[in-house]
Write a protein that holds these residues in place. Structure first.
Motif, PDB file in Angstrom:
ATOM      1  N   ILE A 186      55.579 -11.383 -15.740  1.00 14.55           N
ATOM      2  CA  ILE A 186      56.069 -10.928 -17.042  1.00 14.55           C
ATOM      3  C   ILE A 186      54.904 -10.393 -17.996  1.00 14.55           C
ATOM      4  O   ILE A 186      54.967  -9.318 -18.403  1.00 14.55           O
ATOM      5  CB  ILE A 186      56.794 -12.123 -17.763  1.00 14.55           C
ATOM      6  N   MET A 187      53.635 -10.974 -17.726  1.00 14.85           N
ATOM      7  CA  MET A 187      52.618 -10.613 -18.557  1.00 14.85           C
ATOM      8  C   MET A 187      52.208  -9.270 -17.936  1.00 14.85           C
ATOM      9  O   MET A 187      51.597  -8.396 -18.683  1.00 14.85           O
ATOM     10  CB  MET A 187      51.693 -11.894 -18.512  1.00 14.85           C
ATOM     11  N   ASP A 189      53.813  -6.971 -16.695  1.00 17.69           N
ATOM     12  CA  ASP A 189      54.737  -6.099 -16.877  1.00 17.69           C
ATOM     13  C   ASP A 189      54.586  -5.588 -18.257  1.00 17.69           C
ATOM     14  O   ASP A 189      54.596  -4.272 -18.423  1.00 17.69           O
ATOM     15  CB  ASP A 189      56.459  -6.544 -16.622  1.00 17.69           C
ATOM     16  N   CYS A 190      54.244  -6.706 -19.225  1.00 15.96           N
ATOM     17  CA  CYS A 190      53.993  -6.261 -20.589  1.00 15.96           C
ATOM     18  C   CYS A 190      52.942  -5.344 -20.675  1.00 15.96           C
ATOM     19  O   CYS A 190      52.618  -4.316 -21.683  1.00 15.96           O
ATOM     20  CB  CYS A 190      54.234  -7.568 -21.308  1.00 15.96           C
ATOM     21  N   ALA A 191      51.897  -5.338 -19.724  1.00 16.34           N
ATOM     22  CA  ALA A 191      50.652  -4.803 -19.890  1.00 16.34           C
ATOM     23  C   ALA A 191      50.664  -3.471 -19.104  1.00 16.34           C
ATOM     24  O   ALA A 191      49.680  -2.764 -19.240  1.00 16.34           O
ATOM     25  CB  ALA A 191      49.391  -5.854 -19.488  1.00 16.34           C
TER      26      ALA A 191
END
Length: 319
Positions: A186-187, A189-191
């Protein structure tokens, strides 16, 4: 400047892929091993687990060409292999290449294509050539098909024929990530970290040399006999209608050579055969109706065969 060994090539590609595929080191090891063995890879699991992401990461990690083919019910065989088109100015037919003319072909959701369309991959996967209107065309080398498929029970899918399944060196399942790995995904993808952000870490000549080194890995006759005995045992197993063909025993050895390279060894051990036995053999086995009713699985059968066939001693395998 010295050229990287097959083991170093594996480390470069695996590290690149693991920047996106988190918490799945064994999955990545087997996937890169298939690449080094020049074998086709089938990735099967439910939607949303990263099958296509893994395939794209492999494709982007090497400096060659790659194409993605999205399989749908209206996809035609000519979209895959290519077609002859009449060139009016030149007054002759010209061949327009299809999606398989690349070093890595990502066949996304391959079992959503119709059986006629799926069969367009049979020749090129086995022979690395495409025949259109009786003319053979060679695809680039190395050539690797990385196909993804959803479980057959899902709506809008067609079962892959046994002849096509047998052409895949390995079948892998991604599986659900653990909590820590999912948080990292998730992190990332957010980055904005994904397959499109990956750069090639090896070029095609380097990959060819690594593949040649893998094929040259020492393998003792005792190991070849062990692979043949495992395949033969599946043909006699009471839970199976069809066991592994000689192509299956050859695939066991080829995959084991690649796995040995990922461990930094120039020779194959019985443990290498055992490590690849399930991904290489499971999709080649056909259960009897009775075994299916009893909820047996091909994974169970491979476990039983491995337990029943004694492995050769390690001392007999090193060069």
């Amino acid at each position: 400047m010295s050229q990287p060994t097959a083991g170093q090539v594996y480390e470069l590609i695996a590290a690149n892929v693991q920047g996106v595929i988190r918490g799945k080191p064994q999955l990545v090891r087997l996937a890169v091993a298939a690449l080094l063995a020049e074998g086709h890879l089938l990735i099967e699991d439910v939607p949303g687990l990263g099958k296509t992401t893994l395939a794209r990461c492999l494709a982007r990690s090497i400096g060659g060409s790659w194409n993605r083919i999205q399989f749908t019910p209206d996809l035609l065989p000519g979209d895959i292999t290519g077609v002859q088109i009449y060139h009016q100015g030149a007054e002759r037919f010209e061949f327009r290449q299809g999606g398989v003319f690349a070093n890595v072909v990502v066949a996304d959701e391959v079992n959503r294509g119709t059986p006629k369309t799926q069969s367009a991959l049979l020749e090129v996967m086995a022979e690395r050539t495409v025949t259109v209107d009786s003319v053979r065309h060679e695809v680039p080398r190395p050539f690797l098909v990385v196909a993804t498929q959803n479980p057959i029970e899902m709506e809008g899918t067609y079962r892959l024929p046994e002849a096509q399944l047998d052409r895949f060196l390995m079948r892998l399942s991604v599986g659900y990530p653990n909590l820590e790995s999912e948080v990292l995904v998730i992190m990332s993808d957010c980055a904005g970290i994904g397959p499109d952000e990956l750069n090639p870490v090896v070029d095609i000549p380097t990959l060819r040399r690594a593949a040649a080194e893998v094929r040259a890995a020492h393998i003792d006759r005792a190991i070849c006999e062990y692979a043949a005995r495992l395949a033969a045992a599946t043909r006699e197993h009471v839970a199976l209608r069809y066991g592994a063909s000689p192509r299956g025993s050859i695939a066991l050895v080829r995959a084991a050579q690649a796995i040995a390279a990922t461990h930094g060894r120039p020779f194959v051990t019985p443990d290498d055969i055992k490590e690849v036995a399930k991904p290489v053999l499971e999709h080649r086995l056909i259960l009897t109706a009775e075994a299916e009713l009893n909820q047996r699985s091909t994974s169970d059968v491979v476990d039983e065969v491995l337990a029943a066939i004694p492995a050769p001693s390690v001392s007999a395998t090193s060069p």
